[in-house]
Design a protein around this motif. Structure first.
Motif, PDB file in Angstrom:
ATOM      1  N   ILE A  61       0.719  -1.201  -0.127  1.00 16.67           N
ATOM      2  CA  ILE A  61       0.054   0.037   0.006  1.00 16.67           C
ATOM      3  C   ILE A  61       0.847   1.160  -0.092  1.00 16.67           C
ATOM      4  O   ILE A  61       0.371   2.314  -0.725  1.00 16.67           O
ATOM      5  N   ALA A  62       2.135   1.099   0.622  1.00 14.56           N
ATOM      6  CA  ALA A  62       2.872   2.590   0.752  1.00 14.56           C
ATOM      7  C   ALA A  62       3.291   3.032  -0.541  1.00 14.56           C
ATOM      8  O   ALA A  62       3.276   4.112  -0.772  1.00 14.56           O
ATOM      9  N   HIS A  63       3.721   1.962  -1.372  1.00 11.36           N
ATOM     10  CA  HIS A  63       3.998   2.294  -2.950  1.00 11.36           C
ATOM     11  C   HIS A  63       3.278   3.139  -3.648  1.00 11.36           C
ATOM     12  O   HIS A  63       3.308   3.861  -4.574  1.00 11.36           O
ATOM     13  N   PHE A  64       1.864   2.849  -3.295  1.00  9.18           N
ATOM     14  CA  PHE A  64       0.820   3.662  -4.049  1.00  9.18           C
ATOM     15  C   PHE A  64       0.319   5.073  -3.279  1.00  9.18           C
ATOM     16  O   PHE A  64       0.469   6.132  -3.982  1.00  9.18           O
ATOM     17  N   ALA A  65       0.104   4.844  -1.770  1.00 11.35           N
ATOM     18  CA  ALA A  65      -0.281   5.968  -1.058  1.00 11.35           C
ATOM     19  C   ALA A  65       0.932   7.100  -1.246  1.00 11.35           C
ATOM     20  O   ALA A  65       0.602   8.373  -1.241  1.00 11.35           O
ATOM     21  N   ALA A  66       2.196   6.711  -1.278  1.00 14.65           N
ATOM     22  CA  ALA A  66       3.384   7.721  -1.117  1.00 14.65           C
ATOM     23  C   ALA A  66       3.167   8.447  -2.454  1.00 14.65           C
ATOM     24  O   ALA A  66       3.606   9.692  -2.494  1.00 14.65           O
ATOM     25  N   GLN A  67       2.481   8.040  -3.522  1.00 14.66           N
ATOM     26  CA  GLN A  67       2.358   8.682  -4.777  1.00 14.66           C
ATOM     27  C   GLN A  67       0.954   9.289  -4.932  1.00 14.66           C
ATOM     28  O   GLN A  67       0.648   9.540  -6.079  1.00 14.66           O
ATOM     29  N   ARG A  68       0.254   9.311  -3.842  1.00 10.99           N
ATOM     30  CA  ARG A  68      -0.986   9.628  -4.043  1.00 10.99           C
ATOM     31  C   ARG A  68      -1.743   8.997  -4.952  1.00 10.99           C
ATOM     32  O   ARG A  68      -2.568   9.355  -5.656  1.00 10.99           O
ATOM     33  N   ALA A  69      -1.540   7.537  -5.029  1.00 11.76           N
ATOM     34  CA  ALA A  69      -2.246   6.920  -6.003  1.00 11.76           C
ATOM     35  C   ALA A  69      -3.013   5.624  -5.596  1.00 11.76           C
ATOM     36  O   ALA A  69      -3.166   4.744  -6.073  1.00 11.76           O
ATOM     37  N   GLU A  70      -3.662   6.011  -4.541  1.00 10.54           N
ATOM     38  CA  GLU A  70      -4.669   5.150  -3.678  1.00 10.54           C
ATOM     39  C   GLU A  70      -5.973   4.896  -4.749  1.00 10.54           C
ATOM     40  O   GLU A  70      -6.309   3.493  -4.562  1.00 10.54           O
ATOM     41  N   GLY A  71      -6.151   5.780  -5.794  1.00 14.64           N
ATOM     42  CA  GLY A  71      -7.299   5.631  -6.644  1.00 14.64           C
ATOM     43  C   GLY A  71      -6.594   4.115  -7.602  1.00 14.64           C
ATOM     44  O   GLY A  71      -7.463   3.504  -7.966  1.00 14.64           O
ATOM     45  N   ALA A  72      -5.332   4.457  -7.916  1.00 14.17           N
ATOM     46  CA  ALA A  72      -4.847   3.314  -8.893  1.00 14.17           C
ATOM     47  C   ALA A  72      -4.973   2.060  -8.152  1.00 14.17           C
ATOM     48  O   ALA A  72      -5.214   0.993  -8.916  1.00 14.17           O
ATOM     49  N   LEU A  73      -4.509   1.862  -6.877  1.00 13.43           N
ATOM     50  CA  LEU A  73      -4.730   0.665  -6.335  1.00 13.43           C
ATOM     51  C   LEU A  73      -6.075   0.244  -6.015  1.00 13.43           C
ATOM     52  O   LEU A  73      -6.348  -1.193  -6.257  1.00 13.43           O
ATOM     53  N   GLU A  74      -6.991   1.083  -5.808  1.00  8.91           N
ATOM     54  CA  GLU A  74      -8.455   0.571  -5.727  1.00  8.91           C
ATOM     55  C   GLU A  74      -8.880   0.050  -7.158  1.00  8.91           C
ATOM     56  O   GLU A  74      -9.306  -1.145  -7.353  1.00  8.91           O
ATOM     57  N   ARG A  75      -8.443   0.834  -8.489  1.00  4.69           N
ATOM     58  CA  ARG A  75      -8.954   0.265  -9.605  1.00  4.69           C
ATOM     59  C   ARG A  75      -8.092  -1.069  -9.799  1.00  4.69           C
ATOM     60  O   ARG A  75      -8.482  -2.024 -10.666  1.00  4.69           O
ATOM     61  N   LEU A  76      -6.737  -1.213  -9.716  1.00  6.25           N
ATOM     62  CA  LEU A  76      -6.018  -2.324  -9.937  1.00  6.25           C
ATOM     63  C   LEU A  76      -6.617  -3.588  -9.090  1.00  6.25           C
ATOM     64  O   LEU A  76      -6.738  -4.625  -9.794  1.00  6.25           O
ATOM     65  N   ILE A  77      -7.044  -3.520  -7.901  1.00  9.02           N
ATOM     66  CA  ILE A  77      -7.688  -4.800  -7.116  1.00  9.02           C
ATOM     67  C   ILE A  77      -8.846  -5.117  -7.822  1.00  9.02           C
ATOM     68  O   ILE A  77      -9.280  -6.180  -8.026  1.00  9.02           O
ATOM     69  N   ARG A  78      -9.853  -4.152  -8.297  1.00 10.06           N
ATOM     70  CA  ARG A  78     -11.046  -4.178  -9.123  1.00 10.06           C
ATOM     71  C   ARG A  78     -10.727  -4.909 -10.290  1.00 10.06           C
ATOM     72  O   ARG A  78     -11.323  -5.996 -10.601  1.00 10.06           O
ATOM     73  N   HIS A  79      -9.756  -4.726 -10.812  1.00 11.92           N
ATOM     74  CA  HIS A  79      -9.277  -5.222 -12.287  1.00 11.92           C
ATOM     75  C   HIS A  79      -8.950  -6.719 -11.951  1.00 11.92           C
ATOM     76  O   HIS A  79      -9.345  -7.675 -12.764  1.00 11.92           O
ATOM     77  N   ILE A  80      -8.114  -6.976 -11.038  1.00  8.47           N
ATOM     78  CA  ILE A  80      -7.414  -8.275 -10.785  1.00  8.47           C
ATOM     79  C   ILE A  80      -8.992  -9.447 -10.435  1.00  8.47           C
ATOM     80  O   ILE A  80      -9.151 -10.147 -11.110  1.00  8.47           O
ATOM     81  N   HIS A  81     -10.182  -8.592  -9.819  1.00  9.21           N
ATOM     82  CA  HIS A  81     -11.045  -9.580  -9.269  1.00  9.21           C
ATOM     83  C   HIS A  81     -11.965  -9.609 -10.720  1.00  9.21           C
ATOM     84  O   HIS A  81     -12.514 -10.616 -11.069  1.00  9.21           O
ATOM     85  N   GLU A  82     -12.009  -8.949 -11.697  1.00  7.91           N
ATOM     86  CA  GLU A  82     -12.754  -8.730 -12.697  1.00  7.91           C
ATOM     87  C   GLU A  82     -12.077  -9.632 -13.792  1.00  7.91           C
ATOM     88  O   GLU A  82     -12.678 -10.687 -14.282  1.00  7.91           O
ATOM     89  N   ARG A  83     -10.783  -9.600 -13.791  1.00 10.40           N
ATOM     90  CA  ARG A  83     -10.340 -10.164 -15.071  1.00 10.40           C
ATOM     91  C   ARG A  83      -9.588 -11.744 -14.882  1.00 10.40           C
ATOM     92  O   ARG A  83      -9.441 -12.180 -15.558  1.00 10.40           O
ATOM     93  N   HIS A  84      -9.306 -11.595 -13.341  1.00 10.88           N
ATOM     94  CA  HIS A  84      -8.337 -12.852 -12.852  1.00 10.88           C
ATOM     95  C   HIS A  84      -9.011 -13.268 -11.560  1.00 10.88           C
ATOM     96  O   HIS A  84      -8.454 -13.220 -10.493  1.00 10.88           O
ATOM     97  N   PRO A  85     -10.610 -13.670 -11.642  1.00  6.63           N
ATOM     98  CA  PRO A  85     -11.223 -14.001 -10.348  1.00  6.63           C
ATOM     99  C   PRO A  85     -10.772 -14.881  -9.522  1.00  6.63           C
ATOM    100  O   PRO A  85     -10.946 -14.996  -8.198  1.00  6.63           O
ATOM    101  N   GLY A  86      -9.847 -16.191  -9.953  1.00  6.41           N
ATOM    102  CA  GLY A  86      -9.264 -16.956  -9.006  1.00  6.41           C
ATOM    103  C   GLY A  86      -8.128 -16.705  -8.488  1.00  6.41           C
ATOM    104  O   GLY A  86      -7.575 -17.643  -7.747  1.00  6.41           O
TER     105      GLY A  86
END
Ligand SMILES: O=c1ccn([C@@H]2O[C@H](COP(=O)(O)O)[C@@H](O)[C@H]2O)c(=O)[nH]1
Length: 275
Positions: A61-86
């Motif tokens: 998480i710090a690698h995203f938060a330090a860059q003010r990129a928490e939105g990217a982290l939210e999108r990334l995890i959503r992407h993993i669930h949608e495209r790679h659900p297992g």
């Protein structure tokens, strides 16, 4: 599906004990990938290239938060669930605080970010972990014997004839794991200690960072940490995989690095299946 079931299925389906860590660092992303959008694109391409050869992803998480990129982290995890659900997502956040605040940390990890599991620091004791333990479908991954050089400063201290890290392992395995959703962090850089933890916790999954950039020995990890069925480990590597190339072929090269590591791990895997 619960974290433990998803992990177990991913171990088998991808024949992999490898967890790819997602640690985007400014200055290390390939040319043209900048800011929050660049961080998202970089991590998404790594995920899409490696999803078939891993058992989990671990964004830090710090690698995203330090860059003010928490939105990217939210999108990334959503992407993993949608495209790679297992493939389960472990949010590496190492949280730990009094119960009233821990409730919000649990909501952050599981409701805001929709992670399947989170890393936690057990130093504040059971009530600090209770809001996470109560989420029975989620993984609760507690620091036990960390991979860093200073990990021994406190973790190896004598605690009634046993090192503190073993007391942590015993307490979590015997008292905190009522919902069967606990796992432990044990660094690849201390394989003998990892083996002592394995003796205490049975088949409990272990998240093992420290191979690759930190120099941990894969053969020693497998010799000390494997379970009877050849699973039980999430062997995590971040920099050695995601920065295997700094060029536009970074995702393709990351796939090769991840698959090479998966195969190396598997070459030391004991398949001592129960009769
Ligand atoms: O004991 C620990 C606990 C967590 N980490 C995290 O894992 C990765 C390691 O990155 P590499 O590039 O593979 O060295 C990183 O996110 C750490 O915060 C750990 O290294 N050791």
């Amino acid at each position: 599906m619960s974290f433990m079931t998803t992990l177990s299925d991913a171990w088998r389906r991808n024949d992999s004990l490898l967890c790819v860590g997602l640690d985007p660092e400014p200055g290390r992303l390939p040319a043209g990938l900048d800011g929050e959008e660049g961080i998202f694109t970089f991590c998404r391409d790594i995920v899409d290239a490696t999803a078939g050869v891993v058992c989990a992803f671990k964004p830090q998480i710090a690698h995203f938060a330090a860059q003010r990129a928490e939105g990217a982290l939210e999108r990334l995890i959503r992407h993993i669930h949608e495209r790679h659900p297992g493939i389960p997502v472990i949010l590496d956040a190492k949280r730990g605080d009094i119960g009233s605040t821990a409730t919000h940390y649990a909501a952050e990890a599981f409701d805001r970010y929709e992670a399947d599991a989170v890393t936690l620091n057990p130093y504040l004791g059971r009530d600090s972990i209770e809001p996470f333990l109560n989420r029975a479908d989620k993984g609760v991954i507690l620091l036990c014997r960390t991979s860093n050089p200073g990990g021994a400063d406190f973790q190896a201290m004598d605690c009634g004839g046993r090192p503190l890290y073993l007391r942590v392992a015993e307490t979590i395995a015997r008292e905190w794991n009522e919902n069967g959703n606990c796992a432990l962090v044990t660094g690849a850089t201390w394989p003998e200690e990892l083996g002592r933890v394995r003796e205490v916790v049975g088949d409990m999954p272990l998240l093992v960072p420290g191979i690759g950039a930190q120099g941990g020995d894969v053969k020693a990890v497998m010799a000390h940490g494997g379970t009877r069925d050849g699973h039980g480990l999430m062997i995590s590597s971040s920099r050695a995989i995601i920065y295997a190339s700094a060029e536009s072929d970074f995702a393709e090269v990351a796939h090769r690095a991840a698959d090479d590591m998966r195969k190396l791990v598997n070459s030391f895997r004991e398949k001592r299946l129960d009769p």
